[in-house]
Design an enzyme around this catalytic site. Structure first.
Site, mmCIF file in Angstrom:
data_model
loop_
_atom_site.group_PDB
_atom_site.id
_atom_site.type_symbol
_atom_site.label_atom_id
_atom_site.label_comp_id
_atom_site.label_asym_id
_atom_site.label_seq_id
_atom_site.Cartn_x
_atom_site.Cartn_y
_atom_site.Cartn_z
ATOM 1 N N TYR A 35 77.304 -2.801 -102.704
ATOM 2 C CA TYR A 35 77.916 -1.931 -103.714
ATOM 3 C C TYR A 35 78.596 -0.732 -103.066
ATOM 4 O O TYR A 35 78.030 -0.122 -102.149
ATOM 5 C CB TYR A 35 76.852 -1.403 -104.673
ATOM 6 C CG TYR A 35 76.341 -2.410 -105.662
ATOM 7 C CD1 TYR A 35 77.191 -2.988 -106.612
ATOM 8 C CD2 TYR A 35 75.004 -2.780 -105.663
ATOM 9 C CE1 TYR A 35 76.708 -3.908 -107.534
ATOM 10 C CE2 TYR A 35 74.508 -3.690 -106.578
ATOM 11 C CZ TYR A 35 75.367 -4.252 -107.504
ATOM 12 O OH TYR A 35 74.880 -5.162 -108.417
ATOM 13 N N LYS A 74 43.598 7.045 -107.345
ATOM 14 C CA LYS A 74 44.635 7.122 -108.385
ATOM 15 C C LYS A 74 45.841 6.282 -107.952
ATOM 16 O O LYS A 74 45.964 5.912 -106.779
ATOM 17 C CB LYS A 74 45.035 8.585 -108.578
ATOM 18 C CG LYS A 74 45.662 9.220 -107.343
ATOM 19 C CD LYS A 74 45.783 10.740 -107.472
ATOM 20 C CE LYS A 74 46.410 11.341 -106.230
ATOM 21 N NZ LYS A 74 46.383 12.806 -106.258
ATOM 22 N N MET A 128 68.989 -3.660 -106.293
ATOM 23 C CA MET A 128 67.693 -3.706 -106.971
ATOM 24 C C MET A 128 66.748 -4.726 -106.328
ATOM 25 O O MET A 128 65.563 -4.456 -106.133
ATOM 26 C CB MET A 128 67.889 -4.045 -108.451
ATOM 27 C CG MET A 128 66.597 -3.961 -109.245
ATOM 28 S SD MET A 128 66.786 -4.406 -110.968
ATOM 29 C CE MET A 128 67.763 -3.062 -111.586
ATOM 30 N N ARG A 145 49.855 24.590 -109.728
ATOM 31 C CA ARG A 145 50.120 23.340 -110.432
ATOM 32 C C ARG A 145 49.114 23.255 -111.580
ATOM 33 O O ARG A 145 49.433 23.608 -112.687
ATOM 34 C CB ARG A 145 50.007 22.163 -109.442
ATOM 35 C CG ARG A 145 50.520 20.859 -109.979
ATOM 36 C CD ARG A 145 50.512 19.756 -108.932
ATOM 37 N NE ARG A 145 49.169 19.435 -108.455
ATOM 38 C CZ ARG A 145 48.896 18.435 -107.607
ATOM 39 N NH1 ARG A 145 49.867 17.655 -107.148
ATOM 40 N NH2 ARG A 145 47.655 18.197 -107.223
HETATM 41 C C1 PLP Z 1 45.964 13.220 -104.922
HETATM 42 C C2 PLP Z 1 44.960 14.271 -104.722
HETATM 43 C C3 PLP Z 1 44.113 14.243 -103.610
HETATM 44 C C4 PLP Z 1 44.277 13.268 -102.469
HETATM 45 O O1 PLP Z 1 45.292 13.763 -101.631
HETATM 46 P P1 PLP Z 1 45.685 13.076 -100.242
HETATM 47 O O2 PLP Z 1 46.652 14.006 -99.649
HETATM 48 O O3 PLP Z 1 46.266 11.749 -100.587
HETATM 49 O O4 PLP Z 1 44.436 12.936 -99.446
HETATM 50 C C5 PLP Z 1 43.093 15.186 -103.554
HETATM 51 N N1 PLP Z 1 42.955 16.129 -104.513
HETATM 52 C C6 PLP Z 1 43.792 16.204 -105.578
HETATM 53 C C7 PLP Z 1 43.603 17.282 -106.584
HETATM 54 C C8 PLP Z 1 44.838 15.295 -105.706
HETATM 55 O O5 PLP Z 1 45.686 15.396 -106.748
#
Ligand code: PLP
Length: 392
Positions: A281, A62, A334, A160
């Site tokens: 800044y 992801k 930036m 979550r």
């Molecule tokens: C992002 C994610 C992972 C991977 O987590 P890492 O700590 O980067 O290994 C695994 N499971 C779920 C549900 C996630 O959202």
């Protein structure tokens, strides 16, 4: 007299350097170079594969594979034998499917009736995160005859996403007896990076109980730190993300993973400052001595967090100039930041020179700590303005 633009004085004008489909700017157009070591990512994958054997090691790609390039990383890990990928969104599943034709792809952010066609198109599997999603998925499967599968996410303490343990218990017999196409039971650890945290044992225990209700269905619990917590987290499939990309899955202990990224940016100019002069800044940093400042072409739009600048009581973020650590001074803009290079020989710092923001011993986790954040955020904030190079 004004100079003519070059294109008019050259008989055969050079076409502009191509920008790749992914929008990768050329080295000359870019502010710096982000090098992604696919060999290291593959080696990290193999390390995890060996560790969790005979369990399966999936890959979480992801967030553009944590900023490392979802297409390139998927290609490399597929070649290394990875058969299961986790993404957050369907748009990411499409990218993975275009490369990994046979792979299993799970979409973490779940299912909705509106996204059903996307799951058909990609033959990806939604991770079902609530009873509403269970109902929509059941309806979708029964009305369309879709033969694809899904994962069922049970919340064991993260609060979550995921159905509660009670909900899981209530639907378990129903799920097992009918054709819900649930291929994976999963949960997610909230505190795996803190081995002493009591929630770990609690989540491991509760997930074991949930699994006993869904016998015959594969299960998955561990993210990267979970893999280094305890073998009881391995289950059938592990889901590492950050460890593949070189982040330390065991904060505070030696990192067993290989560094996978290097980041360099250009010095635009070097300037002399008199004692008492301020930089940037808000004039938040004032030279306590006559100083030399290197202005570097990277700022918060490039993922150099503005919070990484000197704040009271915290070590400033450092950048390597000619192999020596120099602090970032003043506020990060930036597109720019300033380094105090006074301690380096004058000849060691010049315009156009590259400085190292990550790599050569300045680790991803150290940079994250200096910026008051975690490796994950440093990786996913790396901008597309860098010229990206993928090493095999
Ligand atoms: C992002 C994610 C992972 C991977 O987590 P890492 O700590 O980067 O290994 C695994 N499971 C779920 C549900 C996630 O959202």
């Amino acid at each position: 007299m004004p100079r003519q633009p070059q294109a008019q004085t050259t008989s055969s004008p050079q076409p502009p350097e191509p920008v790749t489909a992914a929008g990768n700017p050329s080295l000359h157009d870019a502010n710096g170079i982000l090098t992604i070591d696919l060999g290291a990512i593959t080696a990290n994958y193999k390390t995890l594969v060996a560790r969790v054997m005979p369990g399966e090691c999936a890959a979480v790609v992801k967030g553009d594979a944590y900023g490392c390039g979802i297409d390139q990383v998927t290609t490399a890990l597929s070649a290394a034998g990875c058969q299961t990928f986790f993404v957050a969104h369907l748009s990411e599943a499409r990218r993975v499917r275009a490369i990994a034709r046979e792979a299993v792809i799970y979409v973490l952010n779940g299912f909705s009736s509106a996204s059903g066609q996307g799951f058909v198109d990609t033959y990806a599997r939604p991770v079902i995160n609530s009873l509403v999603e269970v109902a929509e998925w059941d309806h979708f499967v029964s009305t369309t005859g879709f033969s694809g599968s899904a994962a069922l996410h049970v919340d064991t303490g993260m609060n979550r996403l995921g159905i509660t343990i009670e909900e899981a218990a209530a639907i378990a017999s129903h799920i097992r007896s009918e054709s819900h196409h649930i291929a994976l039971l999963m949960s997610h650890l909230a505190c795996a990076d803190r081995p002493d945290h009591p929630l770990n044992d609690q989540q491991i225990r509760q997930f074991r109980e949930v699994r006993s209700l869904f016998r015959g269905i594969s299960s998955s619990l561990a993210n990267s730190p979970g893999i280094f917590l305890d073998p009881s987290t391995y289950c059938d499939v592990v889901r590492p993300g950050v460890a593949l990309y070189g982040g330390n899955p065991m904060p505070g202990r030696p990192n067993p993973m290989k560094p996978a990224i290097g980041l360099k940016a250009h010095i635009l100019q070097v300037r002399n400052l008199s004692r008492g002069a301020a930089v940037g800044y808000g004039s938040t940093w004032t030279a306590k001595r006559d100083s030399r400042i290197a202005v570097v072409a990277a700022g918060y739009a490039d993922g150099v967090m503005r919070a990484a600048a000197i704040t009271e009581g915290r070590k400033p973020r450092e950048v390597l100039v000619a192999g020596k650590r120099c602090p970032i001074v003043g506020r990060i803009s930036m597109d720019l930041m300033a380094l105090d290079v006074t301690d380096l020989p004058v000849s060691a710092v010049r315009r156009d020179q590259m400085v190292t923001l990550i790599g050569e011993g300045l680790t991803l986790d150290e940079v994250a700590e200096q910026a008051g954040t975690i490796s994950y955020e440093v990786l996913t904030s790396l901008s597309r303005r860098y010229h990206r190079v993928w090493k095999a």
